[in-house]
Design a protein around this motif. Structure first.
Motif, PDB file in Angstrom:
ATOM      1  N   VAL A 167      87.334   0.390  86.392  1.00 36.94           N
ATOM      2  CA  VAL A 167      87.546  -0.086  85.126  1.00 36.94           C
ATOM      3  C   VAL A 167      85.722   0.396  84.898  1.00 36.94           C
ATOM      4  O   VAL A 167      84.903   0.785  84.922  1.00 36.94           O
ATOM      5  N   THR A 168      86.105   0.187  83.281  1.00 38.12           N
ATOM      6  CA  THR A 168      85.339   0.506  82.352  1.00 38.12           C
ATOM      7  C   THR A 168      83.836  -0.478  81.712  1.00 38.12           C
ATOM      8  O   THR A 168      84.184  -1.555  82.536  1.00 38.12           O
ATOM      9  N   ALA A 169      83.097  -0.142  81.590  1.00 37.16           N
ATOM     10  CA  ALA A 169      81.505  -1.007  81.045  1.00 37.16           C
ATOM     11  C   ALA A 169      81.550  -1.433  79.597  1.00 37.16           C
ATOM     12  O   ALA A 169      82.308  -0.869  78.932  1.00 37.16           O
ATOM     13  N   PRO A 170      81.438  -2.728  79.729  1.00 32.02           N
ATOM     14  CA  PRO A 170      81.332  -2.825  78.602  1.00 32.02           C
ATOM     15  C   PRO A 170      80.075  -2.842  77.784  1.00 32.02           C
ATOM     16  O   PRO A 170      79.746  -1.846  78.156  1.00 32.02           O
ATOM     17  N   GLY A 211      77.066  -9.658  90.466  1.00 29.75           N
ATOM     18  CA  GLY A 211      77.875 -10.018  89.910  1.00 29.75           C
ATOM     19  C   GLY A 211      79.576  -9.811  91.222  1.00 29.75           C
ATOM     20  O   GLY A 211      80.348 -10.521  91.165  1.00 29.75           O
ATOM     21  N   LEU A 212      78.890  -8.500  91.363  1.00 29.68           N
ATOM     22  CA  LEU A 212      80.441  -8.275  92.624  1.00 29.68           C
ATOM     23  C   LEU A 212      80.234  -9.428  94.130  1.00 29.68           C
ATOM     24  O   LEU A 212      81.607 -10.284  93.910  1.00 29.68           O
ATOM     25  N   LEU A 213      79.767 -10.067  94.320  1.00 26.76           N
ATOM     26  CA  LEU A 213      79.477 -10.207  95.897  1.00 26.76           C
ATOM     27  C   LEU A 213      79.534 -11.660  94.677  1.00 26.76           C
ATOM     28  O   LEU A 213      80.390 -12.394  95.949  1.00 26.76           O
ATOM     29  N   HIS A 214      79.219 -12.562  94.030  1.00 31.55           N
ATOM     30  CA  HIS A 214      79.332 -13.957  93.131  1.00 31.55           C
ATOM     31  C   HIS A 214      81.523 -13.606  93.226  1.00 31.55           C
ATOM     32  O   HIS A 214      81.356 -15.172  93.610  1.00 31.55           O
ATOM     33  N   HIS A 215      81.729 -12.662  92.822  1.00 29.19           N
ATOM     34  CA  HIS A 215      82.620 -13.041  92.346  1.00 29.19           C
ATOM     35  C   HIS A 215      83.865 -12.941  93.958  1.00 29.19           C
ATOM     36  O   HIS A 215      84.626 -14.361  94.028  1.00 29.19           O
ATOM     37  N   LEU A 216      83.381 -12.454  94.477  1.00 36.44           N
ATOM     38  CA  LEU A 216      83.801 -12.250  95.557  1.00 36.44           C
ATOM     39  C   LEU A 216      84.080 -13.167  97.069  1.00 36.44           C
ATOM     40  O   LEU A 216      85.000 -13.782  97.367  1.00 36.44           O
ATOM     41  N   GLY A 217      82.786 -13.876  96.841  1.00 39.40           N
ATOM     42  CA  GLY A 217      82.121 -15.258  97.771  1.00 39.40           C
ATOM     43  C   GLY A 217      82.872 -16.224  96.923  1.00 39.40           C
ATOM     44  O   GLY A 217      83.583 -17.180  97.686  1.00 39.40           O
ATOM     45  N   SER A 218      83.211 -16.156  95.479  1.00 38.81           N
ATOM     46  CA  SER A 218      84.539 -17.206  94.990  1.00 38.81           C
ATOM     47  C   SER A 218      85.403 -17.348  95.222  1.00 38.81           C
ATOM     48  O   SER A 218      86.095 -18.577  94.829  1.00 38.81           O
ATOM     49  N   ARG A 249      85.180  -6.037  87.321  1.00 37.82           N
ATOM     50  CA  ARG A 249      84.971  -6.303  85.543  1.00 37.82           C
ATOM     51  C   ARG A 249      83.633  -7.114  85.603  1.00 37.82           C
ATOM     52  O   ARG A 249      82.621  -7.680  85.030  1.00 37.82           O
ATOM     53  N   THR A 250      83.611  -8.378  86.439  1.00 35.05           N
ATOM     54  CA  THR A 250      82.335  -9.477  86.325  1.00 35.05           C
ATOM     55  C   THR A 250      81.619  -9.001  86.924  1.00 35.05           C
ATOM     56  O   THR A 250      80.495  -8.978  85.673  1.00 35.05           O
ATOM     57  N   ALA A 251      81.267  -7.997  87.618  1.00 35.33           N
ATOM     58  CA  ALA A 251      80.030  -7.297  87.937  1.00 35.33           C
ATOM     59  C   ALA A 251      79.383  -6.469  86.956  1.00 35.33           C
ATOM     60  O   ALA A 251      78.220  -6.209  86.203  1.00 35.33           O
ATOM     61  N   THR A 286      78.263 -15.675  77.758  1.00 33.45           N
ATOM     62  CA  THR A 286      79.263 -14.098  77.963  1.00 33.45           C
ATOM     63  C   THR A 286      78.500 -13.784  79.149  1.00 33.45           C
ATOM     64  O   THR A 286      79.685 -12.616  80.079  1.00 33.45           O
ATOM     65  N   VAL A 287      78.662 -14.551  80.574  1.00 31.99           N
ATOM     66  CA  VAL A 287      78.128 -14.778  81.414  1.00 31.99           C
ATOM     67  C   VAL A 287      79.792 -15.560  81.972  1.00 31.99           C
ATOM     68  O   VAL A 287      80.717 -16.684  81.797  1.00 31.99           O
ATOM     69  N   PRO A 288      81.139 -14.865  82.557  1.00 26.59           N
ATOM     70  CA  PRO A 288      81.867 -15.031  83.185  1.00 26.59           C
ATOM     71  C   PRO A 288      82.521 -16.418  83.827  1.00 26.59           C
ATOM     72  O   PRO A 288      81.318 -16.133  85.112  1.00 26.59           O
TER      73      PRO A 288
END
Length: 339
Positions: free
Chosen positions: A258-261, A278-285, A306-308, A330-332
């Protein structure tokens, strides 16, 4: 003017559904002292002290994003310890199982002359963070823990580091384990990390580290080969952050890049910790915690990275380890089902 983040209008972050519902972060808090004056004046040097420490930064970021988060640390009763408690509590982290310690807090003096590459000197001998006892860790309840995240100096420095390894072995049958080595060769010789990393890979489901960490651990080895080496040692998911170039993730050999924004970088303090959050937040969801990440697809992993990366970019846009809140526009918003 330095940007400062607070909860918008006093609102609490939106909670993310998990089953079970909690991420436990275990590790250190560090008082980060930043130079305000350059020191040319012989009368003294002005420092601004901000609460930090890799695991504490990750816990704050997770809680601000809305993940139910418990922080388990050894918090000194000194002025810095009170600062740590205030920061974690304001973010929404549960401190009920942290230990009130008699030892002093860890202090790091940060030289941010180059905002893209902050350098530290540490004052950590005899500090509270490394003095875990077996009895303290055995007293930590695990019933609601879906994921345990740890690493950094608390895992690498003894006597506490070995006891945290024992704790991870105890928790692993019922929880996903995440480790960020956060290599600090000024405090822990590089050989210690190299000697212990295979054991950490046996214990972990997620290994997140930076390309700087990689260069210390395996000098000159491309990230792809390093991922394969760590998969062979036992960890299924390895994520290597590459700064402004984004990140490489490897799920049992399936690569995702993934690219950095784009971001206006004030400094990079806490960027890796926010990426991990961000990675853990998304995986947990996605309902993936509580086991060995079974069901994680390459597509879902790419979106988690990408979220992270977006969370890390927002952290870089303000001074210090000051991660975003969930309601910042801007937080997904994470998915609420498995990808």
């Amino acid at each position: 003017m330095t940007a400062v983040r607070t909860a918008p209008h006093g609102a609490l972050p939106k909670k993310v559904p998990m089953n079970p519902s909690q991420v436990t972060v275990l590790g250190e808090c560090v008082a980060d002292a930043f130079t305000v004056s350059r020191g040319e004046d012989a009368d003294g040097l002005t420092l601004r002290v901000l609460p930090g420490g890799g695991p504490a930064n990750t816990a704050v970021a997770l809680a601000r994003l809305g993940t139910p988060t418990r922080f388990v640390g050894r918090l000194s009763g000194d002025v810095f310890g009170r600062l740590f408690r205030a920061r974690l509590t304001a973010a929404g982290a549960d401190l009920g199982d942290s230990v009130t310690a008699r030892e002093p807090s860890t202090l790091a003096v940060a030289d941010a002359t180059d905002p893209a590459r902050v350098r530290y000197s540490f004052h950590a001998d005899g500090a509270a963070d490394w003095q875990w006892t077996a009895a303290e860790l055995e007293a930590v309840p695990l019933g609601e823990t879906a994921c345990v995240h740890t690493g950094s100096l608390a895992l690498a420095r003894d006597p506490g580091g070995r006891r945290i390894e024992e704790f991870l072995a105890r928790v692993r049958p019922a929880a996903t384990v995440s480790i960020d080595p956060n290599v600090r060769p000024l405090l822990v010789p590089a050989g210690v990390y190299r000697d212990r990393l295979d054991r950490w890979c046996e214990l972990a489901d997620i290994l997140r580290l930076s390309e700087d960490d990689l260069e210390v651990l395996l000098p000159g080895l491309p990230p792809e080969r390093a991922c394969d080496r760590w998969h062979a040692a036992g960890v299924p998911l390895v994520v290597v952050t590459l700064g402004a170039r984004g990140a490489l993730a490897s799920l049992d050999g399936r690569r995702v890049a993934v690219t950095a924004p784009p971001a206006e970088v004030v400094d990079t303090v806490g960027a890796g910790d926010s990426f991990t959050a961000g990675l853990l937040h998304h995986l947990g969801s996605l309902g993936l915690f509580g086991g060995r990440l079974h069901g994680l697809t390459a597509g879902a992993l790419a979106e988690a990275c990408r979220t992270a990366a977006r969370v890390a970019a927002l952290t870089c846009s303000v001074a210090g380890a000051n991660p975003p809140w969930a309601r910042e526009p801007t937080v997904p918003e994470p998915a609420d089902r498995r990808g």
